[in-house]
Scaffold this motif. Structure first.
Motif, PDB file in Angstrom:
ATOM      1  N   VAL A  17       0.837  -1.206   0.000  1.00  0.00           N
ATOM      2  CA  VAL A  17       0.000   0.000   0.000  1.00  0.00           C
ATOM      3  C   VAL A  17       0.867   1.249   0.000  1.00  0.00           C
ATOM      4  CG1 VAL A  17      -1.767   1.290   1.261  1.00  0.00           C
ATOM      5  CG2 VAL A  17      -1.882  -1.211   1.155  1.00  0.00           C
ATOM      6  N   TYR A  18       1.905   1.258   0.832  1.00  0.00           N
ATOM      7  CA  TYR A  18       2.817   2.408   0.883  1.00  0.00           C
ATOM      8  C   TYR A  18       3.502   2.593  -0.471  1.00  0.00           C
ATOM      9  CZ  TYR A  18       6.534   5.495   2.492  1.00  0.00           C
ATOM     10  OH  TYR A  18       7.394   6.546   2.643  1.00  0.00           O
ATOM     11  N   GLN A  19       3.933   1.491  -1.085  1.00  0.00           N
ATOM     12  CA  GLN A  19       4.573   1.572  -2.387  1.00  0.00           C
ATOM     13  C   GLN A  19       3.610   2.109  -3.438  1.00  0.00           C
ATOM     14  OE1 GLN A  19       6.054  -2.173  -3.767  1.00  0.00           O
ATOM     15  NE2 GLN A  19       7.158  -1.300  -5.507  1.00  0.00           N
ATOM     16  N   PHE A  20       2.350   1.675  -3.379  1.00  0.00           N
ATOM     17  CA  PHE A  20       1.351   2.167  -4.326  1.00  0.00           C
ATOM     18  C   PHE A  20       1.105   3.660  -4.144  1.00  0.00           C
ATOM     19  CE2 PHE A  20      -3.085   3.206  -5.231  1.00  0.00           C
ATOM     20  CZ  PHE A  20      -3.172   2.820  -6.570  1.00  0.00           C
ATOM     21  N   LEU A  21       0.956   4.100  -2.892  1.00  0.00           N
ATOM     22  CA  LEU A  21       0.720   5.520  -2.632  1.00  0.00           C
ATOM     23  C   LEU A  21       1.921   6.360  -3.047  1.00  0.00           C
ATOM     24  CD1 LEU A  21      -1.038   5.354   0.864  1.00  0.00           C
ATOM     25  CD2 LEU A  21      -2.088   5.879  -1.338  1.00  0.00           C
TER      26      LEU A  21
END
Length: 525
Positions: free
Chosen positions: A9-13
């Motif tokens: 999720v952090y990588q996507f954001l």
């Protein structure tokens, strides 16, 4: 890097943060379009929701809605709730992402600053009371204001209760003038005073308190540390602070839909041009405040002289329940102050004609009125207005020049080694090797160095090889010796090739010289 590896999720954001911001602003625009088109009964979505579930009844006989909301209002309310919740959720994820990225950096910076202050300052200097020097003057100012106000108006206990907690005299003067203007009709508004004194001067209190704490100490050092970190996290990072504010308004919008319109200002976070315009106003903030203070002084001076010389000409707006709005001559300096100040807000700066009666050319006050109006127009309408415009225009030009210079440096200077494009092109590497753009994006890509540092921090120190041990030691000692300065692998290879070519040329030249000597010797023999 570690968070990106651990959390998808952090990588996507991180990869799509700008796209998410633009999408969130699109939702904000759609939400406000729906709010604008909604009827007045939906001005408070929370109340409308209660009305819908509490009072909504349908009469099957006549096919009419007896109470509550009709179907169109229900659909509009549903759109408001859905878009509002979408904005709230989006800003929550953005704040979470920014917090997980910025908070560890801020904590590390804060701890480093505390360590340096602890080494550089004596324990008696760890708490700096310099920001509170104006507090004594502000306290005396407020006490005297309370005395003066109670001598001329009906006392306001709520106002006096909050007076001792003010910090800066400039903010006090602004707030007091604001309250006095609203008290010109001798009908004070305690709630307005309390709001102005509590919420306008509170930021000054927070700033002074934060600046005074250099090193947390004493029995409250943990509380001081938490306060400093909270202040730095919320206020020192504009992107985090702005999204906190937007998050608050996204919540308040469910109580009153007009708060949703303030979220439209979020375009400043995604548009660099508008951000530069806002910065051109906030950067010279202190100078603009001083100019505004000079304007207030001018208004007070003109109100005093106007009350003494032209009191019957200065008109004060009034309201009569029977006749409606009306105007009457000012009878005190305070009412003249209100007239002059309101004339500048309601009309053009430097003009008083809308709140001054026309004087008879045959009157003895005619020439003095010409002087009175002309000086006010020249000083306020021309000088002060142009000063404000000049400050903002000069700041905007400086910001544009700084931005252009920064972009030029990023385009023509390598961020890692500092080699300029002209120097790199002089090596003529681009004909057979990498161009300067390839040198920036491939050979000396800054993110490759960041990834290498993250790799070293995650790797066990006992497993480092010789190069990794050297680089890790330099990083721990804050040394830049491991970073190439003014060179790169391609430049070094080019230099070595050029040196070999030069030696080969010298060798060939030496052979040619020997052959010439032999020929000359045979000829002479």
């Amino acid at each position: 890097h570690k968070k990106s590896v651990e959390s998808r999720v952090y990588q996507f954001l991180t990869n799509y943060l700008s796209v998410i911001k633009n999408l969130m602003y699109l939702f904000v625009v759609l939400l406000n379009l729906n709010v604008i088109m909604s009827p007045a009964i939906l001005s408070s979505p929370s109340e409308a929701l209660g009305r819908h579930y509490g009072w909504l009844q349908y009469d099957d006989d006549d096919g009419q809605w007896k109470n509550g909301l009709n179907p169109f209002e229900v659909y509009s309310l549903l759109l408001t709730l859905v878009l509002g919740l979408a904005n709230f959720t989006g800003y929550f994820f953005i704040m979470n992402h920014v917090g997980r990225t910025e908070v560890p950096i801020l904590i590390k910076e804060y701890e480093e600053n505390v360590r340096q202050n602890r080494l550089a300052l004596k324990p008696s200097q760890w708490i700096n009371f310099h920001p509170f020097k104006t507090w004594v003057a502000a306290l005396v100012f407020n006490i005297m204001f309370c005395i003066i106000h109670s001598a001329n108006f009906k006392p306001i206990p709520e106002l006096y209760t909050f007076a001792p907690y003010k910090i800066l005299a400039a903010a006090f003067f602004f707030n007091i003038m604001f309250c006095v203007i609203h008290s010109a009709n001798f009908n004070p508004i305690p709630e307005l005073y309390i709001f102005v004194f509590c919420f306008v001067t509170l930021p000054w209190t927070l700033v002074a308190t934060r600046k005074s704490i250099l090193v947390p100490c004493g029995p409250l050092k943990n509380l001081q540390r938490v306060y400093c970190l909270a202040y730095d996290i919320i206020l020192s990072r504009p992107i985090f602070r702005n999204h906190v504010i937007l998050q608050c308004f996204s919540i308040l919008g469910f109580y009153r839909s007009q708060f949703f319109t303030i979220m439209l200002l979020g375009v400043v976070n995604i548009n660099p041009t508008l951000a530069g315009i806002i910065k051109s106003i906030t950067a010279p903030g202190f100078s603009l405040i001083m100019v505004f203070y000079l304007f207030l002084i001018t208004v007070i001076i003109y109100a005093s002289f106007g009350q003494q010389s032209f009191g019957e000409y200065l008109l004060v707006p009034e309201w009569d329940d029977e006749n409606g709005p009306s105007e009457s001559p000012c009878t005190s300096t305070l009412s003249c102050l209100y007239a002059v100040f309101y004339a500048q807000l309601a009309g053009s700066l430097g003009e008083l004609k809308d709140h001054l009666r026309t004087v008879d050319p045959q009157s003895e006050d005619y020439y003095s009125r010409i002087l009175y109006d002309s000086v006010f127009f020249i000083w306020v309408g021309l000088v002060l207005t142009n000063i404000i415009t000049g400050l903002m225009v000069d700041t905007f030009s400086a910001i544009r020049s700084e931005e252009a210079s920064r972009l030029e440096v990023l385009e023509t200077v390598c961020f890692v080694c500092g080699v300029t494009r002209s120097v790199y092109d002089n090596y003529n590497i681009g004909k057979k090797g990498a161009t300067f753009k390839q040198h920036q994006n491939e050979d000396h890509n800054p993110w490759i160095y960041v990834a290498y540092l993250a790799y070293l921090r995650q790797k066990d120190e006992t497993c480092h090889n010789g190069i990794e041990t050297f680089v890790y030691a330099c990083v721990e000692q804050r040394s830049m010796d491991w970073i190439p300065a003014g060179t790169s692998a391609a430049i070094e290879a080019h230099k070595k090739a050029a040196a070999r070519a030069a030696r080969r040329q010298l060798t060939l030249q030496a052979y040619d010289d020997d052959d010439d000597d032999d020929k000359n010797g045979v000829a002479s023999y």
